[in-house]
Design a protein around this motif. Structure first.
Motif, PDB file in Angstrom:
ATOM      1  N   GLU A  27       3.565   4.901  17.847  1.00 51.18           N
ATOM      2  CA  GLU A  27       4.028   4.870  16.450  1.00 51.18           C
ATOM      3  C   GLU A  27       5.568   4.759  16.395  1.00 51.18           C
ATOM      4  OE1 GLU A  27       2.961   7.403  18.079  1.00 51.18           O
ATOM      5  OE2 GLU A  27       3.868   9.299  17.420  1.00 51.18           O
ATOM      6  N   THR A  28       6.252   5.161  17.450  1.00 50.61           N
ATOM      7  CA  THR A  28       7.700   4.917  17.491  1.00 50.61           C
ATOM      8  C   THR A  28       8.056   3.839  18.518  1.00 50.61           C
ATOM      9  OG1 THR A  28       7.956   6.730  19.064  1.00 50.61           O
ATOM     10  CG2 THR A  28       8.346   7.245  16.768  1.00 50.61           C
ATOM     11  N   LEU A  29       7.310   3.777  19.599  1.00 49.78           N
ATOM     12  CA  LEU A  29       7.685   2.859  20.689  1.00 49.78           C
ATOM     13  C   LEU A  29       7.355   1.396  20.404  1.00 49.78           C
ATOM     14  CD1 LEU A  29       6.587   4.980  23.793  1.00 49.78           C
ATOM     15  CD2 LEU A  29       8.913   4.649  22.940  1.00 49.78           C
ATOM     16  N   TRP A  30       6.405   1.129  19.510  1.00 51.32           N
ATOM     17  CA  TRP A  30       5.939  -0.251  19.321  1.00 51.32           C
ATOM     18  C   TRP A  30       7.083  -1.232  19.032  1.00 51.32           C
ATOM     19  CZ3 TRP A  30       6.547  -3.529  15.198  1.00 51.32           C
ATOM     20  CH2 TRP A  30       6.970  -2.950  13.981  1.00 51.32           C
ATOM     21  N   LYS A  87       0.818  -1.222   0.000  1.00 51.02           N
ATOM     22  CA  LYS A  87       0.000   0.000   0.000  1.00 51.02           C
ATOM     23  C   LYS A  87       0.843   1.260   0.000  1.00 51.02           C
ATOM     24  CE  LYS A  87      -3.867  -1.813   2.672  1.00 51.02           C
ATOM     25  NZ  LYS A  87      -4.146  -2.040   4.091  1.00 51.02           N
ATOM     26  N   GLY A  88       2.142   1.117   0.263  1.00 53.95           N
ATOM     27  CA  GLY A  88       3.002   2.292   0.343  1.00 53.95           C
ATOM     28  C   GLY A  88       3.143   2.846   1.743  1.00 53.95           C
ATOM     29  N   ASP A  89       2.683   2.090   2.763  1.00 56.86           N
ATOM     30  CA  ASP A  89       2.757   2.579   4.152  1.00 56.86           C
ATOM     31  C   ASP A  89       4.179   2.626   4.687  1.00 56.86           C
ATOM     32  OD1 ASP A  89       0.022   2.657   4.029  1.00 56.86           O
ATOM     33  OD2 ASP A  89      -0.330   0.974   5.405  1.00 56.86           O
ATOM     34  N   LEU A  90       5.086   1.916   4.066  1.00 59.74           N
ATOM     35  CA  LEU A  90       6.487   1.924   4.511  1.00 59.74           C
ATOM     36  C   LEU A  90       7.336   2.517   3.395  1.00 59.74           C
ATOM     37  CD1 LEU A  90       5.048  -0.770   5.859  1.00 59.74           C
ATOM     38  CD2 LEU A  90       7.321  -1.026   6.835  1.00 59.74           C
ATOM     39  N   PRO A  91       7.396   3.851   3.333  1.00 55.39           N
ATOM     40  CA  PRO A  91       8.015   4.517   2.179  1.00 55.39           C
ATOM     41  C   PRO A  91       9.501   4.212   2.030  1.00 55.39           C
ATOM     42  CG  PRO A  91       7.438   6.099   3.904  1.00 55.39           C
ATOM     43  CD  PRO A  91       6.894   4.786   4.328  1.00 55.39           C
ATOM     44  N   GLU A  92      10.130   3.670   3.068  1.00 56.33           N
ATOM     45  CA  GLU A  92      11.554   3.331   2.946  1.00 56.33           C
ATOM     46  C   GLU A  92      11.783   2.117   2.041  1.00 56.33           C
ATOM     47  OE1 GLU A  92       9.641   3.513   5.534  1.00 56.33           O
ATOM     48  OE2 GLU A  92      10.159   2.177   7.169  1.00 56.33           O
ATOM     49  N   GLY A 140       0.804  -5.340  18.132  1.00 57.43           N
ATOM     50  CA  GLY A 140       0.375  -4.593  16.946  1.00 57.43           C
ATOM     51  C   GLY A 140       1.377  -3.537  16.492  1.00 57.43           C
ATOM     52  N   VAL A 141       1.424  -3.344  15.176  1.00 56.63           N
ATOM     53  CA  VAL A 141       2.235  -2.285  14.569  1.00 56.63           C
ATOM     54  C   VAL A 141       1.380  -1.023  14.545  1.00 56.63           C
ATOM     55  CG1 VAL A 141       3.413  -1.543  12.462  1.00 56.63           C
ATOM     56  CG2 VAL A 141       3.478  -3.954  13.168  1.00 56.63           C
ATOM     57  N   HIS A 142       1.821   0.008  15.251  1.00 58.47           N
ATOM     58  CA  HIS A 142       1.010   1.213  15.386  1.00 58.47           C
ATOM     59  C   HIS A 142       1.525   2.332  14.480  1.00 58.47           C
ATOM     60  CE1 HIS A 142      -1.433   0.118  18.989  1.00 58.47           C
ATOM     61  NE2 HIS A 142      -0.492  -0.806  19.065  1.00 58.47           N
ATOM     62  N   GLY A 143       0.584   3.006  13.861  1.00 56.87           N
ATOM     63  CA  GLY A 143       0.930   4.141  13.007  1.00 56.87           C
ATOM     64  C   GLY A 143       0.639   5.475  13.673  1.00 56.87           C
ATOM     65  N   VAL A 201      -8.414  -8.568  33.478  1.00 58.83           N
ATOM     66  CA  VAL A 201      -7.583  -9.711  33.094  1.00 58.83           C
ATOM     67  C   VAL A 201      -6.169  -9.572  33.648  1.00 58.83           C
ATOM     68  CG1 VAL A 201      -8.937 -10.047  30.987  1.00 58.83           C
ATOM     69  CG2 VAL A 201      -6.846  -8.655  30.900  1.00 58.83           C
ATOM     70  N   ASP A 202      -5.500 -10.713  33.747  1.00 54.61           N
ATOM     71  CA  ASP A 202      -4.090 -10.710  34.149  1.00 54.61           C
ATOM     72  C   ASP A 202      -3.216 -10.187  33.017  1.00 54.61           C
ATOM     73  OD1 ASP A 202      -4.282 -12.038  36.803  1.00 54.61           O
ATOM     74  OD2 ASP A 202      -5.159 -13.647  35.612  1.00 54.61           O
ATOM     75  N   THR A 203      -3.547 -10.577  31.796  1.00 55.22           N
ATOM     76  CA  THR A 203      -2.760 -10.146  30.643  1.00 55.22           C
ATOM     77  C   THR A 203      -3.690  -9.794  29.495  1.00 55.22           C
ATOM     78  OG1 THR A 203      -0.888 -11.557  31.254  1.00 55.22           O
ATOM     79  CG2 THR A 203      -1.000 -10.861  28.950  1.00 55.22           C
ATOM     80  N   ALA A 204      -3.492  -8.601  28.938  1.00 55.02           N
ATOM     81  CA  ALA A 204      -4.211  -8.187  27.730  1.00 55.02           C
ATOM     82  C   ALA A 204      -3.179  -8.073  26.613  1.00 55.02           C
ATOM     83  CB  ALA A 204      -4.905  -6.843  27.958  1.00 55.02           C
ATOM     84  N   ILE A 205      -3.406  -8.832  25.545  1.00 47.22           N
ATOM     85  CA  ILE A 205      -2.480  -8.832  24.410  1.00 47.22           C
ATOM     86  C   ILE A 205      -3.101  -8.054  23.267  1.00 47.22           C
ATOM     87  CG2 ILE A 205      -1.328 -10.313  22.715  1.00 47.22           C
ATOM     88  CD1 ILE A 205      -1.107 -12.478  24.884  1.00 47.22           C
ATOM     89  N   GLU A 206      -2.414  -6.996  22.817  1.00 46.92           N
ATOM     90  CA  GLU A 206      -2.903  -6.160  21.734  1.00 46.92           C
ATOM     91  C   GLU A 206      -2.331  -6.689  20.427  1.00 46.92           C
ATOM     92  OE1 GLU A 206      -3.986  -2.620  19.346  1.00 46.92           O
ATOM     93  OE2 GLU A 206      -2.343  -4.050  19.251  1.00 46.92           O
ATOM     94  N   ALA A 207      -3.201  -7.204  19.557  1.00 47.49           N
ATOM     95  CA  ALA A 207      -2.733  -7.810  18.314  1.00 47.49           C
ATOM     96  C   ALA A 207      -3.413  -7.171  17.110  1.00 47.49           C
ATOM     97  CB  ALA A 207      -2.983  -9.319  18.359  1.00 47.49           C
ATOM     98  N   VAL A 208      -3.618  -5.857  17.179  1.00 48.23           N
ATOM     99  CA  VAL A 208      -4.246  -5.145  16.073  1.00 48.23           C
ATOM    100  C   VAL A 208      -3.374  -3.973  15.608  1.00 48.23           C
ATOM    101  CG1 VAL A 208      -6.284  -3.858  15.303  1.00 48.23           C
ATOM    102  CG2 VAL A 208      -6.558  -5.803  16.863  1.00 48.23           C
ATOM    103  N   GLY A 209      -3.093  -3.036  16.555  1.00 49.07           N
ATOM    104  CA  GLY A 209      -2.263  -1.890  16.180  1.00 49.07           C
ATOM    105  C   GLY A 209      -3.029  -0.603  15.974  1.00 49.07           C
ATOM    106  N   LEU A 210      -4.161  -0.456  16.637  1.00 45.31           N
ATOM    107  CA  LEU A 210      -4.962   0.764  16.511  1.00 45.31           C
ATOM    108  C   LEU A 210      -5.132   1.416  17.890  1.00 45.31           C
ATOM    109  CD1 LEU A 210      -7.795  -0.490  14.139  1.00 45.31           C
ATOM    110  CD2 LEU A 210      -5.872   1.033  13.547  1.00 45.31           C
ATOM    111  N   PRO A 211      -5.325   2.739  17.927  1.00 48.96           N
ATOM    112  CA  PRO A 211      -5.578   3.391  19.223  1.00 48.96           C
ATOM    113  C   PRO A 211      -6.758   2.765  19.963  1.00 48.96           C
ATOM    114  CG  PRO A 211      -5.048   5.046  17.588  1.00 48.96           C
ATOM    115  CD  PRO A 211      -5.151   3.733  16.852  1.00 48.96           C
TER     116      PRO A 211
END
Lengths: 345, 345, 345, 345
Positions: D277-280, C46-51, C266-269, C236-246
């Motif tokens: 966005e940088t810390l992830w 998609k072009g999200d990683l311009p490098e 999650g990979v956050h933008g 919960v004891d552990t919450a795992i974030e596997a999406v990457g959104l606020p």
């Protein structure tokens, strides 16, 4: 009430004793629903623990119903169903605050040893708030008797101290009840292999049905050779000693790999030879521990969520007043194919 | 070049040997600036390590300047000043990836043992990228010789394995160079008390100036009694064995408190008696370890920031070609009041 | 050779490219047997990683056969079957020595990103000794493709960082491939409950068959309310974030209990709102991590011993030259009910 | 008796109140010898904690002498000198058993907040056995007031949660009393550098005399730039937030290095922006914690062995009945160069 009373080496009887009463405001009196017999009880009966005096009621495991609580007890009330911990914890000494209840300055292991125990119709439990655990309605109480001692012992002394990890190779020396408890709880951490070592074919067969991936009969096989062949000569990540003899401890020394753990559960009566001439450079950790029962709440959650089935350990059932017969069965565990016996009031 | 060569038990000479050359692309050749003598070197000279063959150049510690690097070496180049680690690490075997360089499949302790060592004008270091550390300009190179072996050994095997914490009571059995290294690095964790135990009055005095809060002369005092009186009968949190004899190991067993640690550093030639009949229920952890030198970068930072002064360990200085005389001094360490000797090229 | 090449946002083609050759002595050239597509690859497309530059071959997962090794490679030889790690590790920088390969000074995540990747007939792997893993004869290679990235990512960033323990309650927000990888590997530690949260009914159903004990559809249910009712208001004891959104990160903040863990995968933008006004006093630990792949050997052992079945993740299979079609399927994962697709050469 | 009473925002008085009495058998009544004022008390006085009601006696720190104990109190007796913990622990709930006294089901932080506190001639302490600590004869009681709250807070929330290690680079944002407590106790672990950041020149000077190796004045200097230049662009191993504002929290996010820790101590009233966005991908750990005071015994040992000198924190001394004046001084801490004030009865 009736109770199982020790009268010196080799002498026990199921006899009338006064029903216990509240002595301290932190006490609770429990009506025993179910109890069991521990290998340690057999040692007491033989006279191996001379600090146990004539007239002592034996037993440190069980579930029951609260009959009465002292004025300072706040976690429990009459009618509550409870698990009795084999370890008494005051909750306010230096050791209890560190989670080392086994060395509680006023408690530790005293039940059925320094004070009267659970092989009776009623028992007095000191420091009830910190030494009992709630049983919710509908739970399988028979299974929960295994949380008094055997499961936390196998788990804390063997599995936690042995730092079992996913993918590890674990050896357990001794497939008696305590070794089996280590076998069941080691599986919480998904080791790749669990190798069970014993001299009793029946127990090894049981271990296989309970999750052992390999068994070695140390009466007929060369343990070190077979172990090394199973591990490409590397030895095991964790060796759990669940017997309590010099020979079985030295077996653990011989099979542990570089960087590995020897976790002792066995009760030892003699010193052992530690081969520091080879072990000094092998990055080994050796641990000892008297069970603290700090993991009882964690174990309870694994039972309630059906991750652990403690009933697997129960092979024989008796009425409480058949306890002399139950002792007889448990004393001949190999012949009777016994692991744990349950006594129901 | 000149080198210190082993010619069988009791025989060594400072003699001409061929200058080493690059054998593998991962090698570096180092011109030795400073080296030292280890207690292990004395054992080699006595013939205690029969795997050391006639003609071997001894020594596994030192700093120097890179003379040449193999084609695959990327962290270092000619002219770089470096610390030589006593442990050779390939960086790519199972053990190196786990940080257990001591058991590297291709390295481990080989220098001055299985391959030629550092008591020479030049030395070949295999797997240079993972076995050398940069010395920045202006650093005190003499002090950094102590990072080759003695400080990581005292720190990793004694202090880290012994899990020393703020407020703890620590006993160190043996006030030789390695015990002193443990004494210096134990202070990173601010224990309340460090009790040094030895039979040499001079070494105990040195220990006091280096931070020991108490000393016990085991030649003239009852160690267990004095220790228990210092700790209100509780014993120590951590007992560090820095001698390598059955008697000193058993002393650690006798003084460790409930929940405590015995961290072995000593090189043992014989088995020891482990008193499991008392220790089984005392929640003890016993560790062994061959130094991995994984903490060398951490120790370097403590030296650079002046939190640790390794020069305290250096008592005697010689020119490299006076090495026979230096051995003589180090062999009579008690009489000469020697800890570590430095040899400068 | 043929390869999948990125030509700027929205443009990719399966086209002829020069076969890679050894550039450094630590390189290996691998003939790809099987590869897969990662969610990150879709972001690149998609072009999200311009490098990522025009002409780059995409892909950072796969298994293959060694075609050629550089002169400094010693762990592998031509003909060896290998797993390719998504993370390149030099094995000799400060970060690699600490086991933080993700931040290797010369490697880290570069494959199919800064250098050409695995969606091709051949790939060049730098630092082969530390970036590849042996596949023994007879192993199921398709399953092992899941060890390149997705399983270590779910396990290290989610399960290990989240410190999942026996008896715990774990919530996983996001039931895509990475959330499912966390679900599978969380079971290594025998939590009591694993609650899966997503907006896709199909994915929640899959999660249930893979071991989730409860599911919450966040499109139609009030997540916080339902979660609190499942945990007696404790969280919960552990919450795992596997999406990457606020929104999903804040959901984790809302459901984590006192003393609990939020483990981000999650990979956050974008930045997220951290509710320190409530969290400051709740003894919470929040972790972030780029996968290090240090657990690949551990995960391999769990696969070999049949404790983990990575094939569960594979929903679709294609020939390597059908890769454009495979991308199409993977881009419409919800509609296609796709988790991971396998491409076979 | 006399006590400092809150009468709504901005209104307090030193007035007559009934002397407290035993309400529960686990209570103790303490005659206050010395107390102090906390930054939190200023917040209460401003009305920032609306749950504090009119008539409440403020204060949660102090030392005193036991006047009376309830019938269930066994660790203490009339006449004992004690440290009062700011956290009340029942010792028998789920959280207390896990060492998380801050979230005790019946206690936690209640003193001078939900129940009457220590800025008075007498105070009632619930669950005395688990909420008080013995002061041995001859100890410096003034110094020990710092063990009620400020030292365990700096140590547990900042230093322990921040996992400070030998050789580390630590930054502490905020050089008020709590930041200084973190500075003093961080030195238990021998970090290489401790960089103190504040806007008050006097406090930065104090920090330097207390062991800070560098200071940054965030009013006049670019913190991130200076920090990065001090750390070769790597950032710090541990950033301790000791202020409680969005800007200072975000400063920690900006200066923490890869693999580093952000340990929050500050009390936050607003949410902060977390730059995921940088810390992830930076392998960061962020922790929050309300002090548990589980380390009070450890800290006591460091004080008794003269490894920690808490008196350094005390800048002003008053009689207890001068408390209004003491508040005035503490409210103008910058002008008065005040850290902690001591009030003596």
């Amino acid at each position: 009430m009736k109770a199982l009373v020790y009268h010196g080496p080799g002498k026990k009887s199921w006899e009338e004793k006064p029903k216990p009463t509240i002595k301290e405001s932190t006490d609770a009196i429990i009506k025993i629903s179910k109890t069991t017999i521990c290998g340690t009880d057999l040692h007491i009966m033989k006279g191996d623990l001379p600090e146990v005096t004539d007239g002592r009621i034996i037993g440190h495991e069980g579930v029951g119903i609260i009959e009465e609580v002292g004025s300072a007890v706040s976690n429990f009330k009459k009618g509550d169903h409870v698990i009795i911990s084999c370890i008494t914890s005051c909750g306010k000494c230096e050791y209890c605050k560190k989670g080392m209840y086994s060395h509680c300055e006023k408690g530790g292991w005293i039940l059925g040893y320094m004070i009267d125990g659970t092989q009776a119709e009623y028992v007095r439990i000191p420091y009830a708030d910190n030494s009992l655990y709630h049983i919710p309605e509908g739970a399988d109480e028979e299974a929960l008797v295994m949380l008094s001692d055997i499961l936390p012992t196998g788990f804390e002394c063997g599995v936690l101290n042995g730092q079992v990890k996913p993918g590890d190779v674990v050896a357990i020396v001794g497939a008696g009840p305590i070794g089996i408890a280590a076998l069941l709880t080691a599986q919480f951490y998904t080791p790749a292999e669990i190798i069970m070592i014993d001299i009793d074919v029946n127990r090894l067969n049981v271990a296989t049905t309970f999750g052992a991936t390999h068994t070695i009969n140390s009466a007929t096989e060369n343990v070190v050779e077979k172990l090394m062949s199973l591990t490409n000569g590397k030895g095991v990540d964790t060796a759990i000693e669940a017997v309590g003899l010099p020979a079985t401890f030295e077996m653990c020394e011989a099979i542990v790999g570089v960087g590995g753990h020897i976790a002792n559960i066995g009760v030892h009566g003699k010193s052992v030879t530690l081969h520091m001439e080879t072990l000094w450079s092998r990055n080994i950790t050796i641990t000892t521990r008297l069970v603290d029962t700090v993991t009882t709440p964690m174990l309870f959650k694994t039972v309630q969520s059906k991750k652990l089935d403690p009933k697997k350990l129960i092979t024989h059932r008796f009425k409480l007043d058949q306890i002399i017969e139950a002792y007889d069965t448990f004393e001949h565990a190999a012949k009777e194919k016994a692991l744990k016996v349950i006594l129901t009031s």
